[in-house]
Scaffold this active site. Sequence first.
Site, PDB file in Angstrom:
ATOM      1  N   THR A 178      -8.464   6.750  -1.871  1.00  0.00           N
ATOM      2  CA  THR A 178      -9.806   6.215  -2.082  1.00  0.00           C
ATOM      3  C   THR A 178     -10.856   7.302  -1.868  1.00  0.00           C
ATOM      4  O   THR A 178     -11.966   7.198  -2.391  1.00  0.00           O
ATOM      5  CB  THR A 178     -10.079   5.021  -1.149  1.00  0.00           C
ATOM      6  OG1 THR A 178      -9.549   5.317   0.141  1.00  0.00           O
ATOM      7  CG2 THR A 178      -9.441   3.757  -1.670  1.00  0.00           C
ATOM      8  N   LYS A 230      -8.128  14.097   4.891  1.00  0.00           N
ATOM      9  CA  LYS A 230      -7.295  12.895   4.898  1.00  0.00           C
ATOM     10  C   LYS A 230      -6.285  13.041   6.030  1.00  0.00           C
ATOM     11  O   LYS A 230      -6.162  14.126   6.616  1.00  0.00           O
ATOM     12  CB  LYS A 230      -6.584  12.704   3.553  1.00  0.00           C
ATOM     13  CG  LYS A 230      -5.971  13.987   2.977  1.00  0.00           C
ATOM     14  CD  LYS A 230      -5.394  13.762   1.583  1.00  0.00           C
ATOM     15  CE  LYS A 230      -6.378  13.995   0.455  1.00  0.00           C
ATOM     16  NZ  LYS A 230      -6.682  12.796  -0.339  1.00  0.00           N
ATOM     17  N   ARG A 231      -5.571  11.956   6.331  1.00  0.00           N
ATOM     18  CA  ARG A 231      -4.517  12.063   7.326  1.00  0.00           C
ATOM     19  C   ARG A 231      -3.569  13.199   6.949  1.00  0.00           C
ATOM     20  O   ARG A 231      -3.292  13.423   5.777  1.00  0.00           O
ATOM     21  CB  ARG A 231      -3.742  10.741   7.406  1.00  0.00           C
ATOM     22  CG  ARG A 231      -4.490   9.654   8.146  1.00  0.00           C
ATOM     23  CD  ARG A 231      -4.772  10.036   9.578  1.00  0.00           C
ATOM     24  NE  ARG A 231      -3.565  10.027  10.360  1.00  0.00           N
ATOM     25  CZ  ARG A 231      -3.291   9.133  11.300  1.00  0.00           C
ATOM     26  NH1 ARG A 231      -4.158   8.187  11.611  1.00  0.00           N
ATOM     27  NH2 ARG A 231      -2.163   9.194  11.984  1.00  0.00           N
ATOM     28  N   LYS A 243       1.072  14.379   1.380  1.00  0.00           N
ATOM     29  CA  LYS A 243      -0.286  14.699   0.911  1.00  0.00           C
ATOM     30  C   LYS A 243      -0.466  16.201   0.672  1.00  0.00           C
ATOM     31  O   LYS A 243      -1.439  16.642   0.090  1.00  0.00           O
ATOM     32  CB  LYS A 243      -1.325  14.197   1.908  1.00  0.00           C
ATOM     33  CG  LYS A 243      -1.378  12.675   2.025  1.00  0.00           C
ATOM     34  CD  LYS A 243      -2.420  12.246   3.049  1.00  0.00           C
ATOM     35  CE  LYS A 243      -2.419  10.751   3.333  1.00  0.00           C
ATOM     36  NZ  LYS A 243      -3.094   9.959   2.289  1.00  0.00           N
ATOM     37  N   LYS A 300     -14.599   8.594  -3.682  1.00  0.00           N
ATOM     38  CA  LYS A 300     -15.841   8.887  -2.954  1.00  0.00           C
ATOM     39  C   LYS A 300     -16.405  10.239  -3.376  1.00  0.00           C
ATOM     40  O   LYS A 300     -17.613  10.386  -3.598  1.00  0.00           O
ATOM     41  CB  LYS A 300     -15.592   8.850  -1.435  1.00  0.00           C
ATOM     42  CG  LYS A 300     -15.237   7.451  -0.949  1.00  0.00           C
ATOM     43  CD  LYS A 300     -14.644   7.418   0.464  1.00  0.00           C
ATOM     44  CE  LYS A 300     -14.010   6.043   0.708  1.00  0.00           C
ATOM     45  NZ  LYS A 300     -13.125   6.015   1.883  1.00  0.00           N
ATOM     46  N   HIS A 333       0.798  -1.235   0.000  1.00  0.00           N
ATOM     47  CA  HIS A 333       0.000   0.000   0.000  1.00  0.00           C
ATOM     48  C   HIS A 333       0.822   1.272   0.000  1.00  0.00           C
ATOM     49  O   HIS A 333       0.272   2.356   0.187  1.00  0.00           O
ATOM     50  CB  HIS A 333      -0.942   0.038   1.203  1.00  0.00           C
ATOM     51  CG  HIS A 333      -2.002  -1.007   1.168  1.00  0.00           C
ATOM     52  ND1 HIS A 333      -3.263  -0.781   0.658  1.00  0.00           N
ATOM     53  CD2 HIS A 333      -1.985  -2.292   1.566  1.00  0.00           C
ATOM     54  CE1 HIS A 333      -3.974  -1.878   0.766  1.00  0.00           C
ATOM     55  NE2 HIS A 333      -3.228  -2.820   1.321  1.00  0.00           N
TER      56      HIS A 333
END
Length: 820
Positions: A663, A552-553, A558, A667, A357
């Site tokens: 992911t 998100k985290r 990110k 969504k 992952h």
Amino acid sequence: MRGVDTDVASITKSFVNHVQTSLARQASNLDDLGAYQAAALSVRDNLILNWNETQLTYTRKAPKRAYYLSLEFLMGRTLDNALLNLGLKDQYKDGVQKLGFSIEDLLDKERDAALGNGGLGRLAACYLDSSASQELPVWGYGLRYKYGIFQQLISPEGNQLEAPDPWLDNQNPWELPRLDVSYEVRFYGQAERLNDGTPRASWTGGQEVLAVAYDVMIPGCYTKTTNNLRLWESKPKRGFDLNSFNAGNYEGAVESSNSAAAITSVLYPNDHTTFGKELRLKQQYFWTAASLADILRRFRNLGKPITEIPDYIAIQLNDTHPTLAIPELMRILIDEEDLDWDKAWNIVNNTVFYTNHTVLPEALEKWPVPLMEHVLPRHMQIIYDINLFFLQAVEKKFPGDRDRLGRMSLIEEGFPKQVRMAHLACIGSKKVNGVAELHSDLVKTTILKDFVEFEGISKFGNVTNGITPRRWLDQCNPELSDLISKTLKVEKSVWLKNLDKLEEILPFAEDARFRKEWAAIKQRNKERLAHYVQTTLGLTINTHAMFDVQIKRLHEYKRQTLNILGVIHRYLTLKAMSPEARKKVNHRVVFFAGKAAPAYYIAKLTIRLIVNVARILNADPDTKEYLTVYFLPDYSVSVAEVLIPASDISQHISTAGTEASGTSNMKFCLNGGLLVGTVDGANIEIAESVGESNVFFFGHLTPDVEDLRYQHLYHPIPIEEKCPALANVLNKISEGMFGDGGVYEPLLNTIRQIDHYLITDDFDSYIAALAMVDEAYLDKTEWIKKSIRTVAKMGKFSSDRAILEYAESYWNLEAVSIAK
Ligand code: 26W
């Protein structure tokens, strides 16, 4: 077997029954929490019957089964999902209303089951939903943490504070304790080879703890199939160590019982970082050992020869966290079943599958050899043996290539030596996959390149992640789901399980009435979010602005920093405009949410910056009409269910090549939000599906990243020269526009100095992409068309597609239907 009656009268009767018996309360004096519990217990009765029938059928038919081993299952709430999957939502709504309750209020009383950090854990939950919905015999195995992911609080200064998440305090109606299903798990002690001409050894002494099973029922959508998620709780083997107790050492005796219970007490709140902590290693072994013992007990009941294990069992490793399953299965086959090495290795190699992952180097698990030797002495021996045979084979294929042996070894040299878990997972598995096309290519060309050359390319594949459309459309966006059903004239039971059907809404993009309904639903979802913010934070949000969301985290890769720096840039631009000029600017509300690992200093500083930027901007009378920012604390699955349907755009802006898949991008798009993103992870495949004209891409591409990083190190260009707009933003922060500038220096320096995540390289094109968004948003009709076209093309991203790929191309698993 007789089912439960599901007409409204029977439902109210069962509800009242549970109030009076299971809860021992009076129906006339019941609060919402009690009513939630009674409703849950009553729904559970349905699940239990279906679960029983499913398990009986599996036992009777003895199909091949797959087991999904994941240290994280981020399930969120269960009641709404169970009602929808059972097709009982309307009946329960009526039923509880007749008793004076509102179903929405009851649903809201449930606490999230938050046994996960982020993407990896939520993926596991989506896969369980899809397995049951597609009638696949799949069980999940995990840990029953007493405390899930921490609760996030934000201090007045903007700092993240962590509080424990006591999710089990109110009892959990969704789990069934199986006190009769338990296994002993050993740690420490001595491992001695028998040296009797076999590879066997004996492992004795040390600490023994008990693993006790708790079962969580996983209902499929409009099917009887109800699978199982088995979570293990650790218990001392004996309540007390009687020897210590009798020797007068009462505290010592109790302590040993504490240390056993500690194993499953808390979820590690880190994703993408390893710490080499002993307790984490114990969690991993405790869980894999108990799960394998359980899986093999079930197999032995079939009475088949042990060599047939691969015909009946597939074990999927969700990242490297359960890699100890490989040496543990070897240990059982060799030490307990007396198999020879090659036979045992052959069984393991045809039973285990590994999903990677992440390719971020800091996230690749490594365990110090001395720690492993201490906690799991027998497994360390087995790992050394696996390594010996493996390296002999490599040497045979690539004679004299010492560098290659060093790179591929399961043991990394150094002080201390470390076990490379990704290498072990790779060589012990039948197949290895990544989670999006780009990511799977990176796995093959970077971290496992040598292994592709040695084992051949066919072992390595891709299964692009997916999301369950039940939770991430039908449940979180019921109005949109109803509109789709009504328009397609197709039952939800059909299109929710065959998401490619969404394509049939494409022509309706040209239908003005349909577009109007579509837009009205988005608007109501924005109001629902505004209402949530009003009631939880007491803040009023402009629901006529564009909603721009990044949730998100918190992680440097990110790039929440890029987003907040872009916000500041927009603010400075607005401030510099005349009031007249401002009037032409698109109104924007920017939402952030997400947790930072408690020890991740830079990520926490980013939260602090976001909160303080919000404080200044939201109070500025010149600009607040045009631009506001909110950091919503304590992000969770349930909060995501409110945020996602309300977004106009969402941001997925990782440095190219760093986000394996993502992911939440799926969504948002499934709920008609448009994507602003880099050419990374599943963004790429989303763009391929929905069309490049419906996404806003920016930034450098993966192949450029290495060169740019090299340039930063050896030929740095001053930011003022390279990106003056960004330099200006950084200076304003330093000067104290958002409170004491000094506080943010460590964060700003990550950009000014090494800039590993390429903020300085991507900033200008990021701002340009946001300008394109503003431009596109001006044409509301075209915007809604984009939104409709996006949803229409999202079929591929159903987790049903993904789980069927695993079943067909990896596990060789067939669906089993449960008699009606
Ligand atoms: C041991 C520390 C640790 C803990 C968790 C290292 C790595 C992890 C996970 C593998 C991190 C993770 O959650 N990865 C995410 O997995 C998602 C599901 O495949 C992807 O969509 C995300 O892109 C990826 O970051």
